[in-house]
Design a protein around this motif. Sequence first.
Motif, short mmCIF file in Angstrom:
data_model
loop_
_atom_site.label_atom_id
_atom_site.label_comp_id
_atom_site.label_asym_id
_atom_site.label_seq_id
_atom_site.Cartn_x
_atom_site.Cartn_y
_atom_site.Cartn_z
N ARG A 203 0.92 -1.38 -0.18
CA ARG A 203 -0.09 0.06 -0.02
C ARG A 203 0.93 1.11 -0.03
O ARG A 203 0.73 2.12 -0.57
CB ARG A 203 -0.74 0.15 1.27
N PHE A 204 1.97 1.23 0.45
CA PHE A 204 2.66 2.49 1.05
C PHE A 204 3.90 2.37 -0.08
O PHE A 204 5.04 2.01 0.52
CB PHE A 204 3.04 2.48 2.37
N ARG A 205 3.82 3.00 -0.99
CA ARG A 205 4.85 2.97 -2.24
C ARG A 205 5.53 4.21 -2.42
O ARG A 205 4.84 5.49 -2.14
CB ARG A 205 4.32 2.62 -3.56
N LEU A 206 6.72 4.45 -2.51
CA LEU A 206 7.59 5.89 -2.30
C LEU A 206 7.04 6.21 -3.90
O LEU A 206 7.20 5.53 -4.84
CB LEU A 206 8.66 5.47 -2.24
N LEU A 294 1.45 12.05 2.12
CA LEU A 294 2.55 11.67 2.79
C LEU A 294 3.89 11.46 1.73
O LEU A 294 4.76 11.83 2.55
CB LEU A 294 2.19 10.18 3.33
N ASN A 295 3.77 11.17 0.67
CA ASN A 295 4.97 11.40 -0.11
C ASN A 295 5.46 12.84 -0.51
O ASN A 295 6.61 12.97 -0.68
CB ASN A 295 4.62 10.79 -1.64
N THR A 296 4.49 13.72 -0.26
CA THR A 296 4.67 14.95 -0.50
C THR A 296 5.16 15.60 0.62
O THR A 296 6.18 16.87 0.68
CB THR A 296 3.34 15.94 -0.93
N ALA A 297 4.64 15.53 1.80
CA ALA A 297 5.14 15.90 3.15
C ALA A 297 6.54 15.73 3.42
O ALA A 297 7.25 14.90 3.26
CB ALA A 297 4.24 15.35 4.41
N GLU A 298 7.18 16.86 4.00
CA GLU A 298 8.56 16.87 4.45
C GLU A 298 8.74 16.18 6.22
O GLU A 298 9.62 15.54 6.07
CB GLU A 298 9.17 17.98 4.25
N VAL A 299 7.73 16.40 6.67
CA VAL A 299 7.70 16.10 8.07
C VAL A 299 6.17 15.70 8.48
O VAL A 299 5.42 15.94 7.89
CB VAL A 299 8.01 17.21 9.15
N ALA A 300 6.27 14.52 9.28
CA ALA A 300 4.59 14.01 9.84
C ALA A 300 4.65 14.00 11.31
O ALA A 300 5.92 14.04 11.76
CB ALA A 300 4.57 12.59 9.15
N VAL A 301 3.41 14.16 11.78
CA VAL A 301 3.37 14.50 13.30
C VAL A 301 2.40 13.81 13.76
O VAL A 301 1.36 13.26 13.17
CB VAL A 301 2.93 16.07 13.22
N TYR A 321 3.78 6.52 8.57
CA TYR A 321 4.77 7.57 8.13
C TYR A 321 6.07 6.93 7.76
O TYR A 321 6.78 7.28 6.74
CB TYR A 321 4.92 8.56 9.13
N MET A 322 6.67 6.17 8.56
CA MET A 322 7.98 5.42 8.79
C MET A 322 7.98 4.65 7.23
O MET A 322 8.87 4.54 6.58
CB MET A 322 8.19 4.33 9.89
N ALA A 323 6.74 3.95 6.86
CA ALA A 323 6.99 3.17 5.85
C ALA A 323 7.06 4.11 4.53
O ALA A 323 7.58 3.44 3.55
CB ALA A 323 5.52 2.51 5.48
#
Length: 419
Positions: A203-206, A294-301, A321-323
């Motif tokens: 699901r979580f692809r770069l 999430l791929n666009t964000a530079e930081v997740a909170v 987020y880590m994925a």
Amino acid sequence: MMSTRVSKQQRSVLIIVENLPVPLDRRVWIEARTLSAAGYQVIVCCPRSDKHPEPYEFLENVHIYRHPYPTEGVGLWGYLVEYSSALFWQFLLAFRILFKHGFDVIQACNPPDTIFIVGGFFKYVFGKKFIFDHHDLSPELYEAKFQKKGPLHKILLKLERLTFRTADVVISTNDSFRRIAETRGSVPSDRIFIVRSGPDLNRFRLEAPVESWKKGRKHMVSYLGVMNDQDGIDYLLEAVSHIVKERKRDDVQFVLMGSGPELENLQKMAVDLGVDDYVTFTGWVNDQVIVPVLNTAEVAVCPDPYNTLNDKLTMNKVMEYMALGKPIVQYDLTESRYSAGDAAVYAKRNSAVDLGDRILDLLDDPETRAAMGQLGRRRIETVLAWEHQAPVLLSAYEALGWPSGISVAEGKRQTDPIA
């Protein structure tokens, strides 16, 4: 409709979940698909929602039966009405499923800790097995939500003990939950299996960032998750206000993905704080939005504040987020630190100002961001991803004496070379 009762060679599992519908509940859905792939027939009983109003669906080889969503209770009588309504529908659908499909085991996913009544009935009357999939801590949730204990808290502790006592096997989401099963529940350690809510890397692809989400600003910070009053979005909005007004930064856009009872109040709070132009509320979204954002964000909170509940919870959003290789800013919570390790920076507990400062520190340090993101992605790939959790889930079922169709030689106990 043709009957789909299983043969004597195939075991059948009924999963009951009340908190969220399936497939919206990501943990329950990946568990259901894993069990189906291992050769079990899987039937899920869950509530309906606006997104999933169908009373029955057959998705990815999983039968899904949905009942009306019970009204969310407030206070003792409100909870009695809510839980009684849910139990009525769970019993009704369980009997329907029993005669239509048959099942050998009920897997109950809390909250609330009342589903053991259904599981216990079918265990002691019909000889079915009962697995408790321990998702949440109802006593701690009550304490965090209402800032008190009292009679209802004692009732919740009693319901939790009865659930543990009824279960043939307990599935814990982390080590904190395992300790509660052993201490408050008196469950023998060989009947407890730790199955973390690891993300599915399919699901979580770069992917490349989508710059339009930034609304013309240089940086972007993202949040993903439910918006209840205990999830700390108010702390995050106060941090945004600190960043914009005290730190004089107008170059950061915040994208908050998710929905919940507090969404409208949080939108109003952003307006009242004068930061609504810096905050995008998406509402509930699917992977077609989650992954690009999430791929666009530079930081997740992860702004969940410290309390006796959050300190013991594994936050799904942290591992998601880590994925995607995102560095994280969060408060220092026991299980969140276990999940993220050095992939996160830790703000002073429950300080919105420090949360905002730590966000800016990371945004202004691209080399540290990159290193942290790589550490997080590697930890998911090597330890926490669902591919490492699935064998443990299947081992929990093997503990009932039911071998699956998948090799689980490494799944009896989860090991973590990084911890």
